[in-house]
Motif scaffolding. Structure first.
Motif, PDB file in Angstrom:
ATOM      1  N   THR A  78       0.852  -1.201   0.000  1.00  0.00           N
ATOM      2  CA  THR A  78       0.000   0.000   0.000  1.00  0.00           C
ATOM      3  C   THR A  78       0.883   1.245   0.000  1.00  0.00           C
ATOM      4  OG1 THR A  78      -1.619  -1.217   1.292  1.00  0.00           O
ATOM      5  CG2 THR A  78      -1.869   1.187   1.241  1.00  0.00           C
ATOM      6  N   ALA A 115       2.287   1.771  -3.346  1.00  0.00           N
ATOM      7  CA  ALA A 115       1.270   2.268  -4.283  1.00  0.00           C
ATOM      8  C   ALA A 115       1.034   3.761  -4.071  1.00  0.00           C
ATOM      9  CB  ALA A 115      -0.031   1.491  -4.105  1.00  0.00           C
ATOM     10  N   ARG A 166       3.962   5.586  -5.546  1.00  0.00           N
ATOM     11  CA  ARG A 166       3.891   5.558  -7.012  1.00  0.00           C
ATOM     12  C   ARG A 166       2.888   6.592  -7.535  1.00  0.00           C
ATOM     13  NH1 ARG A 166       1.559   4.448 -11.267  1.00  0.00           N
ATOM     14  NH2 ARG A 166      -0.355   4.299 -10.058  1.00  0.00           N
ATOM     15  N   ALA A 167       1.717   6.637  -6.860  1.00  0.00           N
ATOM     16  CA  ALA A 167       0.682   7.591  -7.268  1.00  0.00           C
ATOM     17  C   ALA A 167       1.179   9.021  -7.073  1.00  0.00           C
ATOM     18  CB  ALA A 167      -0.594   7.349  -6.457  1.00  0.00           C
ATOM     19  N   ILE A 198      -0.633   9.279 -12.034  1.00  0.00           N
ATOM     20  CA  ILE A 198      -1.514   8.465 -12.886  1.00  0.00           C
ATOM     21  C   ILE A 198      -1.844   7.146 -12.174  1.00  0.00           C
ATOM     22  CG2 ILE A 198      -0.852   9.375 -15.148  1.00  0.00           C
ATOM     23  CD1 ILE A 198       1.093   7.070 -15.446  1.00  0.00           C
ATOM     24  N   TYR A 199      -2.997   6.607 -12.479  1.00  0.00           N
ATOM     25  CA  TYR A 199      -3.362   5.355 -11.811  1.00  0.00           C
ATOM     26  C   TYR A 199      -2.657   4.170 -12.466  1.00  0.00           C
ATOM     27  CZ  TYR A 199      -7.221   5.592 -15.311  1.00  0.00           C
ATOM     28  OH  TYR A 199      -7.970   5.724 -16.436  1.00  0.00           O
ATOM     29  N   ASP A 200      -2.630   3.067 -11.720  1.00  0.00           N
ATOM     30  CA  ASP A 200      -1.902   1.887 -12.192  1.00  0.00           C
ATOM     31  C   ASP A 200      -2.791   1.084 -13.140  1.00  0.00           C
ATOM     32  OD1 ASP A 200       0.084  -0.006 -12.389  1.00  0.00           O
ATOM     33  OD2 ASP A 200      -0.557  -1.106 -10.602  1.00  0.00           O
ATOM     34  N   GLN A 241      -7.474  -0.701 -15.054  1.00  0.00           N
ATOM     35  CA  GLN A 241      -7.004  -0.043 -13.834  1.00  0.00           C
ATOM     36  C   GLN A 241      -6.984  -1.077 -12.701  1.00  0.00           C
ATOM     37  OE1 GLN A 241      -9.594   0.859 -15.751  1.00  0.00           O
ATOM     38  NE2 GLN A 241      -9.809   3.067 -15.874  1.00  0.00           N
ATOM     39  N   ASP A 242      -5.903  -1.076 -11.927  1.00  0.00           N
ATOM     40  CA  ASP A 242      -5.784  -2.012 -10.804  1.00  0.00           C
ATOM     41  C   ASP A 242      -6.969  -1.852  -9.852  1.00  0.00           C
ATOM     42  OD1 ASP A 242      -3.968  -3.782  -8.984  1.00  0.00           O
ATOM     43  OD2 ASP A 242      -4.554  -2.095  -7.713  1.00  0.00           O
ATOM     44  N   VAL A 243      -7.385  -0.610  -9.616  1.00  0.00           N
ATOM     45  CA  VAL A 243      -8.475  -0.366  -8.655  1.00  0.00           C
ATOM     46  C   VAL A 243      -9.768  -1.036  -9.136  1.00  0.00           C
ATOM     47  CG1 VAL A 243      -9.267   1.850  -9.669  1.00  0.00           C
ATOM     48  CG2 VAL A 243      -9.523   1.443  -7.207  1.00  0.00           C
TER      49      VAL A 243
END
Ligand SMILES: Cc1cc2nc3c(=O)[nH]c(=O)nc-3n(C[C@H](O)[C@H](O)[C@H](O)COP(=O)(O)O)c2cc1C
Length: 442
Positions: free
Chosen positions: A23, A26, A29-30, A35-37, A268-270
């Motif tokens: 987490t 992540a 990274r964000a 940008i989203y993964d 998107q991972d989410v």
């Protein structure tokens, strides 16, 4: 220097369950990229799954079949409702739709070769039909998607069945993505898109607003193909009970239900991790809907999303599916994530067994790429042979289990043959908790 688990314990370092290392990574990274993964593969979180079910093999009250002497058939007929030419498959495992664009041309060809060698079907995907997959696939299902990329009536007629895609388990409610680095001249030409520009597919069909329009569309497709081909409807697993009833009402011959573990080429991972319901929870809902309409086994059910072994196949069939479809496992069988590419994965910041950047087009195995050099690493003949071997193993494993349960056909497996090892799986699969008669909620 990174600490070992022992060092951390000695130093009293405690990892937060809420803000664990992945987490934190992540969030960094964000914060760095804004940008989203986006990634490939399916949900990675632990979910109730087929692993949480066990078979009750025969003993006193049931009679097992002899492995090497007594038959246990595996064939399945799909779409024998109103289509003139239903699909007759030798095994109940089919290859799911994966687009040319997401996958290289040779990879699509290998899927056709492998599937045909063992008498099963493969499926096109977003972006249309390639001549090599049509030539190599004895039974080819043609996807009719919201994007309509690569769609043309001639290819509809060349197909053996048509699959109207409403959604995918990895992203129900969302459309596809193909990033610019994979839009090669050939992909661009097939999709009528500019080369090298990120593409997002539509999340809903342009010419319908609800289930009544699906009825009209299915009739249109039947007319175009002279009522020859079975029409499948594919949904991502969410409100499965209602979706299956509506799809049957609209005239589907076959329903494909794809659970949230289902793979994708780029999402998107989410989305992958937080939308949809597990495959295990989806199957009984679909079966209930079919049974209430009196069409279970008449309108066939294909289940996908996280199928890996013959045990998974057998469990899906026992819960009431007529067949299963595989995506991720088929790519692994072709050679995806193979240790032979360990050094290449490391250069990409990944590792064999972890590589999920299908969106990037950098796949060292030459499978999820449009880079001609990488694609040339992949041999479609060898890939097809590997896939056929893997499909044979799935079939023999499912047969082994079916025989042990006393069944002369894998499709005779039934919920009565199953128990669950967790309360969650028992409630979702609607089978008793092992050692009890208890089905939570019933
Ligand atoms: C690389 C890749 C590309 C895919 N492309 C499509 C597609 O074009 N259309 C579609 O309906 N589903 C697509 N899917 C989803 C598969 O059809 C299937 O629903 C899913 O892979 C099944 O789950 P599994 O991967 O766990 O076997 C794709 C999946 C993967 C892994």
């Amino acid at each position: 220097m990174s600490h070992t688990a022992d060092d951390r314990a000695r130093l009293g370092l405690r990892e937060s369950a809420t803000f664990d290392r992945s987490t934190i990574a992540a969030i960094h990274r964000a914060a760095e990229t804004g940008i989203y993964d986006i990634r490939g593969w399916g949900a990675k979180r632990r979910l109730p799954h087929f692993d949480d079910l066990l078979f009750l093999g025969a003993s006193m009250s049931r009679y097992p079949l002899e492995g090497y002497r007594e038959r246990c058939d595996t064939d399945v007929v799909l779409g024998d409702g109103c289509a003139k030419f239903p699909l007759h498959l030798d095994i109940p495992t089919t290859i799911a739709g994966m687009s040319f664009g997401a996958l290289s041309g040779p990879a699509k060809e290998a899927l056709g070769r492998g599937a045909s060698e063992v008498g099963t079907s493969t499926t096109t995907g977003d972006g249309g039909m390639t001549p090599e997959e049509r030539t190599q696939s004895k039974s080819l299902v043609y996807q009719y998607l919201p994007s309509r990329y690569g769609m043309n009536p001639d290819d509809l007629r060349k197909a053996d069945a048509i699959e109207v895609v409403l959604g995918q388990g990895a992203k129900p409610g969302g459309g596809g993505m193909l990033l610019g680095q994979k839009i090669s001249p050939r992909v661009a030409a097939m999709r009528t898109l500019p080369e090298g520009i990120d593409q997002r597919s539509a999340c809903r069909h342009p010419d319908w607003t609800g289930p009544d329009d699906l009825t009209i569309k299915i009739n249109e497709l039947r007319e175009i193909t002279d009522w020859e081909k079975p029409i499948y409807v594919k949904v991502g697993a969410t409100r499965v009970y209602y979706d299956v009833k509506l799809a049957v009402h609209a005239g589907a011959d076959v329903i494909v239900v794809d659970g949230m573990q289902g793979g994708t080429a780029a999402t998107q991972d989410v989305f992958i991790e937080h939308v949809g319901i597990p495959t295990l929870a989806a199957v009984p809902q679909a079966v209930q809907a079919l049974q209430e309409l009196g069409v279970h086994r008449k309108v066939q059910l294909i289940v996908s999303g996280g199928i890996r072994t013959g045990a998974d196949v057998a469990k899906a069939l026992a819960l009431g599916a007529d067949a299963v479809a595989i995506g991720t496992a088929a790519l692994i069988a072709l050679g995806d994530n193979h240790p032979r590419y360990a050094a290449d994965y490391e250069k990409l910041g990944s590792a064999a067994g972890f590589f999920d950047d299908f969106q990037d087009g950098t796949d060292p195995a030459g499978i999820s790429t449009q880079d001609p050099e990488l694609a040339s690493r992949f041999d479609p003949v060898e890939g097809g042979r590997r896939l056929a071997n893997y499909l044979r193993v799935l079939t023999m494993e499912a047969q082994t289990i079916a025989r042990a349960c006393g069944k002369s056909h894998v499709c005779h497996l039934e919920p009565e043959d199953l128990v669950a090892v967790t309360i969650e799986a028992a409630a979702m699969a609607r089978v008793p908790l092992a050692g009890t008669e208890w089905i939570p909620g019933q």
